[in-house]
Design a protein around this motif. Structure first.
Motif, PDB file in Angstrom:
ATOM      1  N   GLU A 305       0.720  -1.228  -0.021  1.00  0.00           N
ATOM      2  CA  GLU A 305      -0.053  -0.019  -0.013  1.00  0.00           C
ATOM      3  C   GLU A 305       0.861   1.008   0.012  1.00  0.00           C
ATOM      4  O   GLU A 305       0.262   2.479  -0.413  1.00  0.00           O
ATOM      5  N   PHE A 306       2.100   1.196   0.364  1.00  0.00           N
ATOM      6  CA  PHE A 306       3.079   2.210   0.260  1.00  0.00           C
ATOM      7  C   PHE A 306       3.799   2.436  -0.987  1.00  0.00           C
ATOM      8  O   PHE A 306       4.724   3.313  -1.243  1.00  0.00           O
ATOM      9  N   ALA A 307       3.285   1.887  -2.152  1.00  0.00           N
ATOM     10  CA  ALA A 307       3.957   1.845  -3.343  1.00  0.00           C
ATOM     11  C   ALA A 307       4.147   3.074  -4.001  1.00  0.00           C
ATOM     12  O   ALA A 307       3.364   4.164  -3.510  1.00  0.00           O
ATOM     13  N   PHE A 308       5.035   3.348  -4.554  1.00  0.00           N
ATOM     14  CA  PHE A 308       5.493   4.666  -5.314  1.00  0.00           C
ATOM     15  C   PHE A 308       4.670   5.174  -6.328  1.00  0.00           C
ATOM     16  O   PHE A 308       3.988   4.374  -7.166  1.00  0.00           O
ATOM     17  N   SER A 309       4.196   6.310  -6.456  1.00  0.00           N
ATOM     18  CA  SER A 309       3.413   7.023  -7.583  1.00  0.00           C
ATOM     19  C   SER A 309       3.811   8.367  -7.879  1.00  0.00           C
ATOM     20  O   SER A 309       4.062   9.031  -6.723  1.00  0.00           O
ATOM     21  N   ASP A 310       3.682   8.792  -8.800  1.00  0.00           N
ATOM     22  CA  ASP A 310       4.075  10.315  -9.124  1.00  0.00           C
ATOM     23  C   ASP A 310       3.117  11.147  -8.615  1.00  0.00           C
ATOM     24  O   ASP A 310       3.432  12.127  -8.091  1.00  0.00           O
ATOM     25  N   GLY A 316       3.408  14.889  -1.568  1.00  0.00           N
ATOM     26  CA  GLY A 316       4.481  15.053  -0.653  1.00  0.00           C
ATOM     27  C   GLY A 316       5.446  16.108  -0.611  1.00  0.00           C
ATOM     28  O   GLY A 316       5.793  16.646   0.183  1.00  0.00           O
ATOM     29  N   LYS A 317       5.781  16.613  -2.048  1.00  0.00           N
ATOM     30  CA  LYS A 317       6.387  17.713  -2.240  1.00  0.00           C
ATOM     31  C   LYS A 317       5.889  18.833  -1.749  1.00  0.00           C
ATOM     32  O   LYS A 317       6.359  19.761  -1.082  1.00  0.00           O
ATOM     33  N   LYS A 318       4.490  18.993  -1.879  1.00  0.00           N
ATOM     34  CA  LYS A 318       3.838  20.409  -1.357  1.00  0.00           C
ATOM     35  C   LYS A 318       4.009  20.088   0.197  1.00  0.00           C
ATOM     36  O   LYS A 318       4.244  21.194   0.764  1.00  0.00           O
ATOM     37  N   LEU A 319       3.741  19.108   0.765  1.00  0.00           N
ATOM     38  CA  LEU A 319       3.745  19.152   2.203  1.00  0.00           C
ATOM     39  C   LEU A 319       5.033  19.294   2.911  1.00  0.00           C
ATOM     40  O   LEU A 319       5.382  19.867   3.823  1.00  0.00           O
ATOM     41  N   PHE A 320       6.152  18.690   2.121  1.00  0.00           N
ATOM     42  CA  PHE A 320       7.586  18.882   2.369  1.00  0.00           C
ATOM     43  C   PHE A 320       7.731  20.340   2.527  1.00  0.00           C
ATOM     44  O   PHE A 320       8.739  20.724   3.559  1.00  0.00           O
ATOM     45  N   GLU A 384       9.156   5.991   6.058  1.00  0.00           N
ATOM     46  CA  GLU A 384       7.874   6.505   6.695  1.00  0.00           C
ATOM     47  C   GLU A 384       7.932   6.562   8.143  1.00  0.00           C
ATOM     48  O   GLU A 384       7.409   7.788   8.597  1.00  0.00           O
ATOM     49  N   GLY A 385       8.765   5.639   8.751  1.00  0.00           N
ATOM     50  CA  GLY A 385       9.008   5.908  10.251  1.00  0.00           C
ATOM     51  C   GLY A 385       9.841   7.037  10.387  1.00  0.00           C
ATOM     52  O   GLY A 385       9.818   7.798  11.480  1.00  0.00           O
ATOM     53  N   GLN A 386      10.802   7.453   9.687  1.00  0.00           N
ATOM     54  CA  GLN A 386      11.838   8.638   9.734  1.00  0.00           C
ATOM     55  C   GLN A 386      10.978   9.875   9.741  1.00  0.00           C
ATOM     56  O   GLN A 386      11.130  10.861  10.531  1.00  0.00           O
ATOM     57  N   SER A 387       9.868   9.855   8.768  1.00  0.00           N
ATOM     58  CA  SER A 387       9.163  11.352   8.536  1.00  0.00           C
ATOM     59  C   SER A 387       8.322  11.497   9.960  1.00  0.00           C
ATOM     60  O   SER A 387       8.397  12.677  10.580  1.00  0.00           O
ATOM     61  N   SER A 388       7.856  10.429  10.358  1.00  0.00           N
ATOM     62  CA  SER A 388       6.877  10.953  11.671  1.00  0.00           C
ATOM     63  C   SER A 388       7.938  11.129  13.013  1.00  0.00           C
ATOM     64  O   SER A 388       7.406  11.769  13.817  1.00  0.00           O
ATOM     65  N   ASP A 389       8.947  10.675  12.971  1.00  0.00           N
ATOM     66  CA  ASP A 389       9.997  11.062  14.103  1.00  0.00           C
ATOM     67  C   ASP A 389      10.325  12.217  14.015  1.00  0.00           C
ATOM     68  O   ASP A 389      10.369  12.945  15.144  1.00  0.00           O
ATOM     69  N   VAL A 390      10.816  12.748  12.918  1.00  0.00           N
ATOM     70  CA  VAL A 390      11.144  14.329  12.673  1.00  0.00           C
ATOM     71  C   VAL A 390       9.999  15.067  13.270  1.00  0.00           C
ATOM     72  O   VAL A 390      10.025  16.257  13.971  1.00  0.00           O
ATOM     73  N   ILE A 391       8.908  14.835  12.601  1.00  0.00           N
ATOM     74  CA  ILE A 391       7.584  15.667  12.812  1.00  0.00           C
ATOM     75  C   ILE A 391       7.336  15.830  14.243  1.00  0.00           C
ATOM     76  O   ILE A 391       7.050  16.937  14.730  1.00  0.00           O
ATOM     77  N   SER A 392       7.395  14.664  14.965  1.00  0.00           N
ATOM     78  CA  SER A 392       6.997  14.700  16.276  1.00  0.00           C
ATOM     79  C   SER A 392       8.203  15.162  17.471  1.00  0.00           C
ATOM     80  O   SER A 392       7.877  15.399  18.476  1.00  0.00           O
ATOM     81  N   ASN A 434       3.338   8.326   4.258  1.00  0.00           N
ATOM     82  CA  ASN A 434       3.748   7.612   2.890  1.00  0.00           C
ATOM     83  C   ASN A 434       4.123   8.902   1.995  1.00  0.00           C
ATOM     84  O   ASN A 434       4.888   8.353   1.048  1.00  0.00           O
ATOM     85  N   VAL A 435       3.151   9.979   1.710  1.00  0.00           N
ATOM     86  CA  VAL A 435       3.587  10.801   0.861  1.00  0.00           C
ATOM     87  C   VAL A 435       4.629  11.467   1.016  1.00  0.00           C
ATOM     88  O   VAL A 435       5.421  11.849  -0.172  1.00  0.00           O
ATOM     89  N   LEU A 436       5.180  11.885   1.968  1.00  0.00           N
ATOM     90  CA  LEU A 436       6.497  12.577   2.403  1.00  0.00           C
ATOM     91  C   LEU A 436       7.739  11.441   2.012  1.00  0.00           C
ATOM     92  O   LEU A 436       8.528  11.842   1.344  1.00  0.00           O
ATOM     93  N   ALA A 437       7.382  10.261   2.487  1.00  0.00           N
ATOM     94  CA  ALA A 437       8.532   9.277   2.016  1.00  0.00           C
ATOM     95  C   ALA A 437       8.626   8.951   0.556  1.00  0.00           C
ATOM     96  O   ALA A 437       9.636   8.993  -0.048  1.00  0.00           O
ATOM     97  N   THR A 438       7.507   9.452  -0.129  1.00  0.00           N
ATOM     98  CA  THR A 438       7.400   8.951  -1.432  1.00  0.00           C
ATOM     99  C   THR A 438       8.233  10.198  -2.222  1.00  0.00           C
ATOM    100  O   THR A 438       8.832   9.697  -3.291  1.00  0.00           O
ATOM    101  N   TYR A 439       7.846  11.359  -1.888  1.00  0.00           N
ATOM    102  CA  TYR A 439       8.476  12.426  -2.339  1.00  0.00           C
ATOM    103  C   TYR A 439      10.065  12.304  -2.290  1.00  0.00           C
ATOM    104  O   TYR A 439      10.891  12.441  -3.237  1.00  0.00           O
ATOM    105  N   ILE A 440      10.433  11.918  -0.859  1.00  0.00           N
ATOM    106  CA  ILE A 440      12.027  11.613  -0.656  1.00  0.00           C
ATOM    107  C   ILE A 440      12.590  10.500  -1.828  1.00  0.00           C
ATOM    108  O   ILE A 440      13.700  10.508  -2.308  1.00  0.00           O
ATOM    109  N   ARG A 441      11.750   9.621  -1.869  1.00  0.00           N
ATOM    110  CA  ARG A 441      12.126   8.410  -2.706  1.00  0.00           C
ATOM    111  C   ARG A 441      12.263   9.108  -4.257  1.00  0.00           C
ATOM    112  O   ARG A 441      12.984   8.246  -5.072  1.00  0.00           O
ATOM    113  N   SER A 442      11.492   9.970  -4.476  1.00  0.00           N
ATOM    114  CA  SER A 442      11.672  10.635  -6.026  1.00  0.00           C
ATOM    115  C   SER A 442      13.069  11.467  -6.143  1.00  0.00           C
ATOM    116  O   SER A 442      13.266  11.795  -7.247  1.00  0.00           O
TER     117      SER A 442
END
Length: 606
Positions: A305-310, A316-320, A384-392, A434-442
């Motif tokens: 369910e976490f698969a990459f998509s444009d 994710g870029k917008k939220l980043f 995914e875990g990285q993003s929530s760790d930084v935010i919190s 997931n959207v934040l992680a996906t942006y980083i994967r891009s």
């Protein structure tokens, strides 16, 4: 005299599953599921090589027992390694757990969940004992040789029990070419003896023979013929120069190894061989490491369910770049991860919300998606875990995921975007991650001058950069930790684990005081080998990410290279009990260091 401490090999391998080293368990864990097709000629060749392997182990035991001279022991050992290379393609693919204890790094395996270490064993441990050979280590040498006999028996038992199919054999042969193109070319498994250039022809010949055994008339006069010619040409080149310090790596890879891996796809097509239906980091249709879209980010996600998509990446870029993620709406992810600086901040250490200096340097997010373990200490498995760790984190963004989701689910732009992508009434926590992680994967572009050179554009690198790459792989041994082509610690060719290192880093480039940061060891206090260990980051875009190291204490790449050139922390007199970096000086000249730094500039994305 006691046995040597195994610190010279520059990698610390870590597995998350306890490996039990007796045959019955290996049969259960190592083998692929039985398949109807059985290729007796292929299995017969594996059995023949394994029988020779076992016989040579016994002969080496006799030689060591009789206190034979070092030169004879080393000669016998090199013959043993060559025999393993003839079946490496099969053992590494079908019996990966066994392979780790046959030819893995001479460093402890660490079982993370249990916080325990497993003794290293196999050919690389024996290399530590034989180069140089110290007679006082005779009993230890024999003990490890006897352990190797057990592994040979494991190979015999498993290949008698399992069925193998043509698609698996082809996949294994292809994987071996990519292993040669990354680990083989870097002296990964012969870091001390440096015999890898002498061994590579035998690995190539094994692939050549295996393809002949599974071929039909569909490819014999077409792709197979071309593959044979390409392999023969590579072997001729290898035999002309076996000096690791002067070999022309920068041209051997595109001229020979890339040619062979590309021709394998033609062979696959002509033989109508289907893909193995397993998600892998390297695309099944990648002709080389440097092909467009060669790497699949979905090999590094926590679930389908976490698969990459444009669409996810765009959201994710917008939220980043949106300060909505911080508690006081005064900081975004982009605040500390500037695209112009390869998504770092240019500071020695990250700054807190109160403008106080934090513990570590801000790591680049470029290519972070191709790692198993995030943050310098690898405390999170995925992005995914990285993003929530930084935010919190109260010092970094001090955000509350529930509050953030409340804002998103009332936003006229964000809510429809999440609903469209995930088909749910409102955004959920895992989706935000997931959207934040996906942006980083891009952010992995693979469009550097080096990539272009390896893809055939011979004008994309300067002469100094080409010489720098040859030094990087050869004399400087950088590629032993920063694996081609990702140039990080994610181990090719299957990219299933990411390494960390104990370098003995100082607090700054003056190298006068040892940095006391425990790194990954903080989370594994009883595992001595993990104390002061840190993830191996990518060198791609490294010229943009100063200052360097986990503490940001090294202002320039010249300072970093001087640290390595001296032999790491031990070279500067620090007490580093489990340093994984060799403490032997590299003997690089200033001119050579400058060329290596110049090459690293060719790793910048354009």
């Amino acid at each position: 005299m006691p046995m040597k401490v195994f610190f010279k090999y520059p990698l610390l391998a870590v597995l998350s599953i306890v490996t039990v080293l007796f045959v019955l368990f290996q049969c259960k864990t190592d083998k692929h599921q039985p398949i109807t097709e059985d290729l007796s000629a292929v299995k017969s060749e594996i059995a023949k090589n394994n029988a020779s392997f076992e016989k040579q182990i016994h002969e080496l035991i006799v030689v060591v027992s009789k206190n034979t001279d070092e030169k004879t022991i080393q000669k016998k050992f090199e013959e043993l390694r060559i025999t393993y290379k003839k079946m490496e393609w099969a053992v590494e693919y079908f019996l990966p757990n066994s392979a780790r204890f046959i030819n893995g790094p001479a460093l402890s395996e660490i079982e993370m969940d249990e916080h325990t270490e497993l003794e290293p064993e196999g050919l690389q441990v024996l290399e530590e004992l034989f180069y140089p050979y110290i007679p006082e280590n005779k009993e230890e040498s024999i003990r490890f040789l006897k352990k190797l006999i057990n592994k040979s028996n494991t190979i015999k038992t498993n290949f008698q029990a399992i069925s193998i199919s043509k698609d698996q054999v082809f996949d294994a042969a292809r994987q071996e070419i990519f292993r040669i193109s990354s680990l083989g070319i870097s002296s990964f498994d012969t870091p001390i003896s440096g015999t890898f250039l002498k061994e590579m022809p035998y690995s190539l010949e094994a692939v050549q023979l295996t393809l002949q055994q599974i071929s039909t008339d569909q490819s014999k006069d077409k792709a197979l013929k071309s593959i044979n010619e390409a392999i023969n040409s590579a072997i001729v080149t290898l035999k002309k120069n076996t000096d690791r310090n002067t070999f022309d790596y920068v041209n051997f890879i595109p001229d020979h190894l890339n040619t062979i891996s590309s021709l394998l796809l033609e062979f696959k097509k002509q033989e109508n061989i289907p893909d193995i239906e397993v998600t892998t980091a390297l695309s099944k249709n990648a002709a080389t490491f440097f092909s467009k879209n060669a790497f699949n980010p979905n090999a590094f996600i926590p679930g389908k369910e976490f698969a990459f998509s444009d669409e996810k990446a765009a959201l994710g870029k917008k939220l980043f770049n949106d300060k909505i993620l911080s508690n006081s709406n005064n900081r975004s992810c982009a605040t500390c991860h500037n695209p112009e600086k390869a998504f770092t901040d240019g500071l020695a250490k990250s700054m807190s919300l109160d403008h106080a200096e934090l513990q570590r340097n801000t790591p680049s997010l470029n290519y972070a998606g191709f790692q198993h373990g995030q943050f310098w200490d690898m405390r999170k498995d995925d992005l995914e875990g990285q993003s929530s760790d930084v935010i919190s984190n109260k010092e970094e963004m001090h955000g509350d995921l529930n509050v953030i989701l409340g804002k998103i689910n009332q936003d006229p732009i964000y809510l429809p975007a999440f609903k469209k992508i995930y088909k749910t009434p409102k955004a959920e926590t895992w989706q935000l991650q997931n959207v934040l992680a996906t942006y980083i994967r891009s952010l992995a572009k693979f469009n550097s001058d080096f990539d272009r050179y390896m893809s055939g554009n011979r004008s994309s690198m300067t002469e100094n950069q080409k010489q720098g790459f040859n030094l990087f792989v050869g004399k400087a041994q950088c590629a032993l930790c920063h694996f081609i082509p990702l140039f990080n610690g994610t181990v090719p060719p299957n990219f299933k684990k990411t390494e960390q290192e104990v370098l003995g880093t100082a607090v700054n480039g003056e190298n006068k005081m040892f940095d006391q940061d425990l790194g990954r060891g903080k989370f594994h206090e009883t595992v001595a080998a993990l104390q002061h260990s840190f993830k191996t980051p990518t060198l791609r875009n490294i010229s943009k990410t100063a200052p360097y190291m986990h503490n940001g204490g090294y202002k320039t790449l010249k300072e970093v290279m001087n640290f390595y050139n001296k032999g790491g922390g031990k070279g500067f007199g620090f007490k580093v009990d489990h340093q994984t970096l060799s403490d032997s000086p590299l003997q690089l000249t200033d001119q050579e260091i400058d060329k290596i730094i110049d090459f690293m500039g060719a790793l910048d994305d354009q």
